[in-house]
Design a protein around this motif. Structure first.
Motif, PDB file in Angstrom:
ATOM      1  N   VAL A 211     -11.043  35.386 -52.295  1.00  0.00           N
ATOM      2  CA  VAL A 211     -11.449  35.792 -50.948  1.00  0.00           C
ATOM      3  C   VAL A 211     -12.401  34.744 -50.384  1.00  0.00           C
ATOM      4  CG1 VAL A 211     -11.204  38.246 -51.441  1.00  0.00           C
ATOM      5  CG2 VAL A 211     -13.430  37.125 -51.815  1.00  0.00           C
ATOM      6  N   GLN A 212     -12.634  34.824 -49.091  1.00  0.00           N
ATOM      7  CA  GLN A 212     -13.605  33.945 -48.460  1.00  0.00           C
ATOM      8  C   GLN A 212     -14.912  34.710 -48.237  1.00  0.00           C
ATOM      9  OE1 GLN A 212     -10.954  32.399 -45.120  1.00  0.00           O
ATOM     10  NE2 GLN A 212     -12.032  30.524 -45.709  1.00  0.00           N
ATOM     11  N   VAL A 213     -16.015  34.047 -48.542  1.00  0.00           N
ATOM     12  CA  VAL A 213     -17.333  34.663 -48.385  1.00  0.00           C
ATOM     13  C   VAL A 213     -18.273  33.641 -47.735  1.00  0.00           C
ATOM     14  CG1 VAL A 213     -17.058  36.178 -50.385  1.00  0.00           C
ATOM     15  CG2 VAL A 213     -18.098  33.908 -50.689  1.00  0.00           C
ATOM     16  N   PRO A 214     -19.315  34.106 -47.041  1.00  0.00           N
ATOM     17  CA  PRO A 214     -20.282  33.172 -46.457  1.00  0.00           C
ATOM     18  C   PRO A 214     -21.025  32.415 -47.569  1.00  0.00           C
ATOM     19  CG  PRO A 214     -20.509  35.384 -45.525  1.00  0.00           C
ATOM     20  CD  PRO A 214     -19.630  35.510 -46.708  1.00  0.00           C
ATOM     21  N   PHE A 215     -21.158  31.099 -47.392  1.00  0.00           N
ATOM     22  CA  PHE A 215     -21.846  30.288 -48.392  1.00  0.00           C
ATOM     23  C   PHE A 215     -22.384  29.042 -47.699  1.00  0.00           C
ATOM     24  CE2 PHE A 215     -21.713  27.707 -52.496  1.00  0.00           C
ATOM     25  CZ  PHE A 215     -22.712  28.443 -53.124  1.00  0.00           C
ATOM     26  N   PHE A 216     -23.679  28.965 -47.546  1.00  0.00           N
ATOM     27  CA  PHE A 216     -24.341  27.869 -46.837  1.00  0.00           C
ATOM     28  C   PHE A 216     -23.792  27.690 -45.418  1.00  0.00           C
ATOM     29  CE2 PHE A 216     -25.493  26.715 -51.183  1.00  0.00           C
ATOM     30  CZ  PHE A 216     -26.832  26.372 -51.028  1.00  0.00           C
ATOM     31  N   GLY A 217     -23.665  28.806 -44.695  1.00  0.00           N
ATOM     32  CA  GLY A 217     -23.294  28.755 -43.291  1.00  0.00           C
ATOM     33  C   GLY A 217     -21.827  28.555 -43.007  1.00  0.00           C
TER      34      GLY A 217
END
Length: 321
Positions: A211-217
């Motif tokens: 899945v895609q998750v927020p990581f460093f903006g």
């Protein structure tokens, strides 16, 4: 032509190559173990700091760092990535001494809350999830020294002879077994958790099928396996990190999180995976020179994976009319 196809066409050549690479690696292990770990770690770290920036991946790391820390100066980014290379060089050298380091308690400072400590005493099944910072291989040291037999999950090397060497070096880390990813490993993993064991795995690698998750903006691809296993087995996750303090001395920290358990399984896994990365991001910001910025964490899926996903979606759409 892919490696697998070449191997099928020239099996004897590949078998000979594998044996030779295995011999070379065994010799390297023997020689490095003759050098005291502090000297080996220092020399390898300084060598990588000096020469690794000529590697093409140095530019990738700088680009990732620029996105993550836009206010950081160009000079600071260069020094941070050079620090990353030095840490990776140290990890490479320390790997040859990993069994010895496990026994040297004076090199480790372990911290964690009461809940985390109870879990890692082996009194409760849990999943220990680390990330590529400091010397991540040593994240299990405080747990192993308590007598807990940990089961580890790893990506096997393509060369089976070299893989044997790596497994031998890690055998004292994972006395519960070291499992290579695959269907058989999945069954053993579930059996381990159901029997109250501790499972260790990495949690920060890119997984385009996840899945895609927020990581460093930015949105980054993340592995959902830890959250999925924790939810299915109803066990908590303990996030672990190793901070290199000075030379071959470390602080090992743990933080427990729980996976939501609602009627929406996928949403629960997504939320837990995002929470893991939120904590990883906070830790990385404290010591950015110790994380592996060369990861293709934000890269889009490869062409072949996109084609498979499109084919699967078309098949599902056709099935439902």
């Amino acid at each position: 032509m892919s490696r697998k196809l070449r191997q099928r066409k020239h099996p004897k050549r590949f078998a000979l190559q594998n044996r030779l690479e295995g011999i070379v690696l065994n010799v390297a292990v023997f020689l490095f173990r003759l050098i005291p770990v502090d000297a080996a770690s220092y020399l390898m770290g300084k060598s990588w700091r000096l020469f690794a920036p000529f590697n093409a991946r140095h530019k990738r790391a700088l680009e990732h760092l620029e996105h993550a820390f836009p206010s950081m100066s160009e000079r600071e980014r260069d020094q941070t990535v050079r620090g990353m290379w030095e840490n990776l060089g140290r990890v490479a050298a320390e790997t040859f001494h990993i069994d010895r380091l496990l026994q040297q308690d004076h090199r480790f400072e372990a911290t964690g809350d009461e809940t985390t400590n109870a879990m890692l005493d082996g009194k409760q099944a849990c999943i220990l999830v680390s990330f590529h910072s400091g010397n991540w291989e040593l994240c299990v040291q405080p747990v192993v020294r308590r007598g807990v037999e940990i089961t580890g999950v790893y990506q096997a090397l393509r060369n089976p002879e070299a893989d044997k060497v790596v497994r031998t070096l890690r055998k004292d880390l994972y006395r519960g077994g070291l499992l290579s990813k695959g269907p058989e490993a999945a069954r053993k993993i579930l059996a381990t958790l159901k029997s109250g064991g501790v499972l260790a795995m990495m949690g920060d690698l890119r997984e385009a099928r996840g899945v895609q998750v927020p990581f460093f903006g930015r949105m980054a691809y993340a592995n959902t396996v830890p959250a999925s296993l924790a939810r299915s087995s109803n066990v908590p996750i303990v996030l672990g990190r190793v901070v290199r303090k000075k030379g071959v001395h470390f602080r090992v920290e743990g933080q427990a999180i729980t996976v939501p358990h609602t009627d929406d399984r996928q949403a629960d896994i997504q939320a837990a995976t995002a929470r893991m990365h939120e904590i990883f991001e906070g830790w990385i910001k404290e010591h950015p020179e110790q994380w592996m910025w060369i990861h293709k964490k934000w890269a889009p899926p490869g062409k072949s994976l996109l084609q498979r996903q499109e084919t699967r979606a078309a098949a599902v759409k056709s099935f439902h009319g």
